[in-house]
Design an enzyme around this catalytic site. Structure first.
Site, PDB file in Angstrom:
ATOM      1  N   ASP A   1       0.850  -1.188   0.000  1.00  0.00           N
ATOM      2  CA  ASP A   1       0.000   0.000   0.000  1.00  0.00           C
ATOM      3  C   ASP A   1       0.887   1.241   0.000  1.00  0.00           C
ATOM      4  O   ASP A   1       1.678   1.438   0.918  1.00  0.00           O
ATOM      5  CB  ASP A   1      -0.871  -0.061   1.268  1.00  0.00           C
ATOM      6  CG  ASP A   1      -1.840   1.089   1.341  1.00  0.00           C
ATOM      7  OD1 ASP A   1      -2.375   1.451   0.291  1.00  0.00           O
ATOM      8  OD2 ASP A   1      -2.045   1.624   2.440  1.00  0.00           O
TER       9      ASP A   1
ATOM     10  N   THR B   1      -3.126   5.032  -3.895  1.00  0.00           N
ATOM     11  CA  THR B   1      -2.104   5.812  -3.192  1.00  0.00           C
ATOM     12  C   THR B   1      -0.746   5.687  -3.878  1.00  0.00           C
ATOM     13  O   THR B   1       0.072   6.584  -3.793  1.00  0.00           O
ATOM     14  CB  THR B   1      -1.978   5.340  -1.736  1.00  0.00           C
ATOM     15  OG1 THR B   1      -1.938   3.924  -1.712  1.00  0.00           O
ATOM     16  CG2 THR B   1      -3.156   5.806  -0.928  1.00  0.00           C
ATOM     17  N   THR B   2      -0.520   4.538  -4.545  1.00  0.00           N
ATOM     18  CA  THR B   2       0.759   4.380  -5.258  1.00  0.00           C
ATOM     19  C   THR B   2       0.710   5.173  -6.557  1.00  0.00           C
ATOM     20  O   THR B   2       1.639   5.899  -6.890  1.00  0.00           O
ATOM     21  CB  THR B   2       1.026   2.894  -5.567  1.00  0.00           C
ATOM     22  OG1 THR B   2       0.700   2.131  -4.419  1.00  0.00           O
ATOM     23  CG2 THR B   2       2.471   2.670  -5.912  1.00  0.00           C
TER      24      THR B   2
ATOM     25  N   ASP C   1      -8.738  -0.685   2.443  1.00  0.00           N
ATOM     26  CA  ASP C   1      -8.753  -0.173   1.063  1.00  0.00           C
ATOM     27  C   ASP C   1     -10.035  -0.595   0.348  1.00  0.00           C
ATOM     28  O   ASP C   1     -10.628   0.188  -0.396  1.00  0.00           O
ATOM     29  CB  ASP C   1      -7.538  -0.699   0.285  1.00  0.00           C
ATOM     30  CG  ASP C   1      -6.312   0.183   0.517  1.00  0.00           C
ATOM     31  OD1 ASP C   1      -6.395   1.041   1.407  1.00  0.00           O
ATOM     32  OD2 ASP C   1      -5.296   0.008  -0.175  1.00  0.00           O
TER      33      ASP C   1
END
Length: 528
Positions: free
Chosen positions: A59, A92-93, A396
């Site tokens: 994550d 988020t990446t 998530d």
């Protein structure tokens, strides 16, 4: 004198350029560090903390928040991924990867001598256009269509360590969110209403959704108390069922046997009095809050409670008190005198269950009087590392469903959105004039980093794949993306790779704003 002044102004510009370059390089360094963990074939990072604890995760927000980053601009990227985590929960990446690519584009534009303000203005204009394009290729979704929601969560979990168990986790995440909202009117979801309980033992496939409450430890039955109660009346206490203690640092010295006897007798009387008051209200399940200074309970109180037929669950964490009272409709009681029948909650069944795949027991309280406000997810896992990662993945997954509730549109995954943006923005840049056209084209090309990285992480030839993708999108096949399972380009809607529109729009918006902010910095001033 003229020569002198021009030299000085040049030197000033040189410093600005140096600061900008160092900022861009630092931020790109952070972006490249997590680029490899993008997508379903992305790698995981193993993070070793100072105290020897190890975290394995995929994550982006978790990786960056654990990294010790010293450069102030690199910290902006860490905050960027955290704001994406708060806004959409997923992506988020990708948000950092996009920011890194945009910074790369800025670097070449700055080297060509384009002014930073001009670049950031063009980027903001491109962002507005990008928003329009994304709206154009998204498809509306009804929350009643559960299968589509499950596909969206599957896409989110495909890149996680627990991706193989997505058949179990996805329906749980969807049902959990749908259970606590009114599908017609809701515009947001409060994820605090979903309590995640982790317990080591079993496998991730044993994870389950409980409409009610679940405690990760069994009932206290040292004194032979009940472990299963129908029509439970539940009391939640915050006081201690043990003899009162003197203050800190005080001792009571007893030298006489008769006096000792009296103390023990008084203690029994004191505890029995408390237990009688509790039993008088009709309470038959007692939840006791953890206490640090004194024993929250002792063997004597457990014995009396078992005799009166009250089931006891101890060590309730303080943070969970509010959730428990909301779920059961009971009120926490801080003193035995105020323990009355109207403070009790009720449930149809409260029972201790032995979990499959281990000797662990949990207490489940089901059939709560006012369902629909809260629910609990019990996550199982073979060891602590997989358990923590499963916890992050479930979070998530819940966020993905929340994003859909916020903005009820879906978009295809697999690099579709970014490729479509790259193609459409390149066409749009041709209608612009001067510098803006040049910067808009650079912006469009930078967005191709997402499909490029997806292909690279999957071990495909990125240049061939991205060229092929561009061709497909130019021919109007707007749903074609990279299928890493088949290692080729396919229609993503047929492959059921879908994600919420909010994830993409918020990622591109946040990344662009962050890059414009970095561009506008021309000096770093340290202050003691």
């Amino acid at each position: 004198t003229k020569k002198m002044s021009s030299g000085e102004s040049q030197r000033g510009l040189q410093k600005e350029k140096d600061v900008r370059m160092s900022n861009i390089i630092a931020a790109k360094g952070v972006a490249d560090a997590i680029r490899t963990s993008l997508g379903p074939r992305g790698m995981d990072k193993m993070i070793e903390k100072g105290n020897g604890e190890v975290v394995i995760t995929n994550d982006g927000a978790t990786i960056l928040s654990q990294m010790s980053v010293y450069h102030p601009t690199a910290k902006m990227l860490v905050e960027l991924s955290q704001s994406q985590d708060i806004e959409a929960g997923d992506g988020t990446t990708s948000v950092c990867v996009i920011a890194g690519a945009l910074l790369n584009a800025c670097q070449s534009l700055l080297e060509k001598g384009i002014h930073p303000t001009a670049i950031s203005e063009s980027f903001m204009a491109s962002l507005e256009k990008a928003d329009e394009i994304l709206q154009g290729i998204s498809r509306p979704l009804n929350l009643a269509d559960r299968d589509q929601l499950v596909h969206a969560v599957d896409t989110c979990l495909s890149s996680k360590v627990v991706g193989n168990s997505s058949d179990t986790i996805s329906p749980i995440a969807v049902d959990a969110v749908l259970a606590i909202i009114d599908a017609q009117t809701a515009s947001n979801v409060d994820l605090n209403d979903i309590r995640i309980v982790k317990q080591v033992g079993g496998t991730i496939d044993d994870t389950e959704l409980v409409h009610g409450l679940v405690f990760d430890r069994g009932a206290k039955k040292a004194a032979g108390g009940p472990t299963r109660i129908e029509n439970a009346k539940i009391g939640l206490i915050q006081f201690c069922l043990s003899a009162p203690k003197s203050d800190m640092e005080n001792n009571v010295v007893v030298s006489d046997y008769a006096a000792m006897d009296r103390i023990l007798r008084e203690e029994r009387k004191h505890i029995l009095g408390m237990v009688k008051k509790i039993a008088k209200t009709g309470c038959n399940v007692l939840l006791i809050q953890k206490s640090i200074l004194r024993d929250a309970f002792n063997d004597l109180s457990l014995f009396f409670l078992a005799k009166t037929g009250i089931m006891v669950v101890t060590d309730v964490e303080r943070n969970d008190i509010e959730f428990i009272s909301r779920t059961l409709g009971c009120q926490p009681v801080a003193h035995v005198d105020s323990f009355t029948a109207d403070k009790l909650g009720s449930a149809e069944k409260c029972a201790e269950v032995t979990m499959p795949g281990g000797a662990q027991r949990v207490v489940k309280i089901t059939g709560v009087a006012n369902p629909g406000k809260t629910c609990s997810v019990l996550i199982r896992g073979t060891n602590k590392l997989t358990l923590d990662e499963a916890d992050r993945s479930v979070h998530d997954a819940l966020c993905v469903v929340r994003s859909i509730v916020k903005k009820r549109f879906m978009i295809s995954g697999g690099g579709v959105a970014e490729t479509e943006l790259a193609v459409k923005l390149t066409e749009w840049s041709k209608t612009q004039v001067g510098m803006r056209a040049y910067c808009a084209r650079a912006y469009a090309e930078a967005l191709e980093v997402v499909p490029y990285t997806l292909a690279e992480n999957a071990g495909l030839n990125p240049i061939n794949i991205v060229t092929e993708l561009r061709k497909a999108h130019a021919e109007g096949k707007t749903n074609h993306g990279i299928n890493v399972k088949k290692n080729c380009i396919t229609d993503m809607v047929e492959a059921n790779v879908m994600q919420p529109l909010l994830v993409n729009t918020s990622a591109i918006t946040l990344a662009t704003e962050c890059v414009c902010m970095i561009l506008k910095i021309d000096d770093v001033v340290p202050v003691r």
